[in-house]
Enzyme design. Sequence first.
Site, PDB file in Angstrom:
ATOM      1  N   THR A   1       5.313  -1.482  -9.368  1.00 43.09           N
ATOM      2  CA  THR A   1       5.495  -0.198  -8.688  1.00 43.09           C
ATOM      3  C   THR A   1       5.581   0.971  -9.670  1.00 43.09           C
ATOM      4  O   THR A   1       5.550   2.132  -9.272  1.00 43.09           O
ATOM      5  CB  THR A   1       6.718  -0.244  -7.745  1.00 43.09           C
ATOM      6  OG1 THR A   1       6.658   0.859  -6.855  1.00 43.09           O
ATOM      7  CG2 THR A   1       8.029  -0.240  -8.528  1.00 43.09           C
TER       8      THR A   1
ATOM      9  N   GLU B   1       2.239   8.880  -6.297  1.00 45.29           N
ATOM     10  CA  GLU B   1       1.784   7.996  -5.208  1.00 45.29           C
ATOM     11  C   GLU B   1       0.467   8.431  -4.560  1.00 45.29           C
ATOM     12  O   GLU B   1      -0.396   7.601  -4.262  1.00 45.29           O
ATOM     13  CB  GLU B   1       2.878   7.864  -4.142  1.00 45.29           C
ATOM     14  CG  GLU B   1       4.058   6.986  -4.559  1.00 45.29           C
ATOM     15  CD  GLU B   1       5.043   7.656  -5.515  1.00 45.29           C
ATOM     16  OE1 GLU B   1       4.876   8.853  -5.825  1.00 45.29           O
ATOM     17  OE2 GLU B   1       5.990   6.974  -5.956  1.00 45.29           O
TER      18      GLU B   1
ATOM     19  N   ASP C   1      10.445   1.776   0.477  1.00 41.83           N
ATOM     20  CA  ASP C   1       9.018   1.740   0.109  1.00 41.83           C
ATOM     21  C   ASP C   1       8.518   0.498  -0.651  1.00 41.83           C
ATOM     22  O   ASP C   1       7.728  -0.306  -0.144  1.00 41.83           O
ATOM     23  CB  ASP C   1       8.630   3.024  -0.665  1.00 41.83           C
ATOM     24  CG  ASP C   1       9.610   3.404  -1.785  1.00 41.83           C
ATOM     25  OD1 ASP C   1      10.540   2.638  -2.058  1.00 41.83           O
ATOM     26  OD2 ASP C   1       9.420   4.477  -2.393  1.00 41.83           O
TER      27      ASP C   1
HETATM   28  C1  DMJ Z   1       8.490   5.393  -9.689  1.00 45.47           C
HETATM   29  O1  DMJ Z   1       9.571   5.109 -10.494  1.00 45.47           O
HETATM   30  C2  DMJ Z   1       8.055   4.194  -8.888  1.00 45.47           C
HETATM   31  O2  DMJ Z   1       6.757   4.378  -8.422  1.00 45.47           O
HETATM   32  C3  DMJ Z   1       8.975   3.918  -7.733  1.00 45.47           C
HETATM   33  O3  DMJ Z   1       8.521   2.861  -6.923  1.00 45.47           O
HETATM   34  C4  DMJ Z   1       9.110   5.149  -6.872  1.00 45.47           C
HETATM   35  N1  DMJ Z   1       9.457   6.320  -7.630  1.00 45.47           N
HETATM   36  C5  DMJ Z   1       8.778   6.600  -8.870  1.00 45.47           C
HETATM   37  C6  DMJ Z   1       7.556   7.494  -8.736  1.00 45.47           C
HETATM   38  O4  DMJ Z   1       7.573   8.421  -7.753  1.00 45.47           O
END
Ligand code: DMJ
Length: 472
Positions: free
Chosen positions: A462, A378, A248
Amino acid sequence: MEAQVTAHKLHRWALVVCIICVGGGSTSLAQSPDRKKLAAEVKAEFLHAWNGYKKYAWGHDDLKPLSKTHHDWYPQPLLMTPLDSLDTMIIMGLKDEAAATQKYILENLSFDKDIEVQNFEITIRLLGGLLTNYQLTGDKRFLNLAEDLGNRLLPVFNSPTGMPYRYVNLKTGKTRNAVSNPAETGTLLIEFGTLSKFTGKPIYYDKAKRALVETYNRRSKIGLVGEWINVETGEWTNTDSHISGAIDSYYEYLLKCWLLFGDRDCKRMWDESLVAIKQYLEHEFYRPRTDQRPVPVDGFDELWYGHADMNTGRRRATTYGALDAFFPAVLALSGDMPRAIRLQRSSFLMWNHAGIEPEEFDYREQKITSPGYPLRPEIVESTYYLYQYTKDPRYLEMGEKLWRDFVQHCRTDVAYAALKTVVTKEKSDSMQSFLFAETFKYFYLLFSPDKTLYFRNVIFNTEAHPIRKFKR
Ligand code: DMJ
């Protein structure tokens, strides 16, 4: 007659747009959600969870909300929850809490510890948090901590390919775990690059950029990356390709590093990757009608992104999940609003299937294939982006629905808890720090006035830590 046909076509088009725009829910604009009230609710709930953390887990990484104890990721805590929460407090205007948390972090956080940590998680949560807090407060001690942490993480890049090992000992620099994935090898440049910009030392940018490029260079002939790769040999050990967990944020950072730093290589890599994603992972899905909904003009009504083999492009699975729901935000950021809008509609369908989203969902079978909900952000993040770009109040309605379900199913007497299964809504004893860094932050920003944080001036890492765009 011609006018009648045109009017008919227009009417049909308006209906399709209406359905595509949000889908699943009501399309009435009669009563727009009360944003002020919702923002205040989010802030109050943030405090509810934060107070639970303070009471039962202070000084540790996470609160375990059911047993009311704490959880540390490693033998010694690294203050995951305080550091992931601080910029959200600042954005929410929680001045006293922010000041006390800042003081605590600066007086107690040290990376001089003989522990092995996961480079990716430490980078996105802690390094990202430190850099944003430095930018928000101007307190140089955050930057000093960030630089110290950056230096301790640097040995991960000492592999034959330049792609990072997964774990590193913060004191000795010893690395381990050569089998990694694109999300872990390619989600570092926002943080390491920003550290270079703030310190004037190019080493961090260069190492993280090389890791990203080396990952991209190992894409297949048809332009896809796989799920697991050996950073010593450069060989793929799992060729499943998708936009879900383990891949992702690799895609997210290709686009965002172009927008944050103006790095043209990142733009080229993003543009080329998107062609392959659209060709092999995208799934226009026609669902036979069982009700009175009109058939969309193009014959397809659902857009999903599934799994395919990275070498042959053959479809492997029709699953999509809570992690994939970041992609409408990325599509919107790239300027592809039609796809962003349609994919967000699919994420919302997935959410509404059980009244809260599962970790994984088979869209062909309409079946939950992995039922947990660890408080992920998300889908909220994408709702916020789509609202920012369209100002369509239906995204506020969508956000309100997500918020109400989230509170109803995940709130506990002392904080918030993940769900073991969205089917029965049974809770589990976990509350990860991204609840504070991301989930509450995106809900709050969705409902707050634009001046709370100027969306177009920043790029979120992220973990939702915003960094101001650098001048080109
Ligand atoms: C977070 O730590 C970050 O958004 C990562 O990229 C994906 N997993 C978690 C949230 O779901």
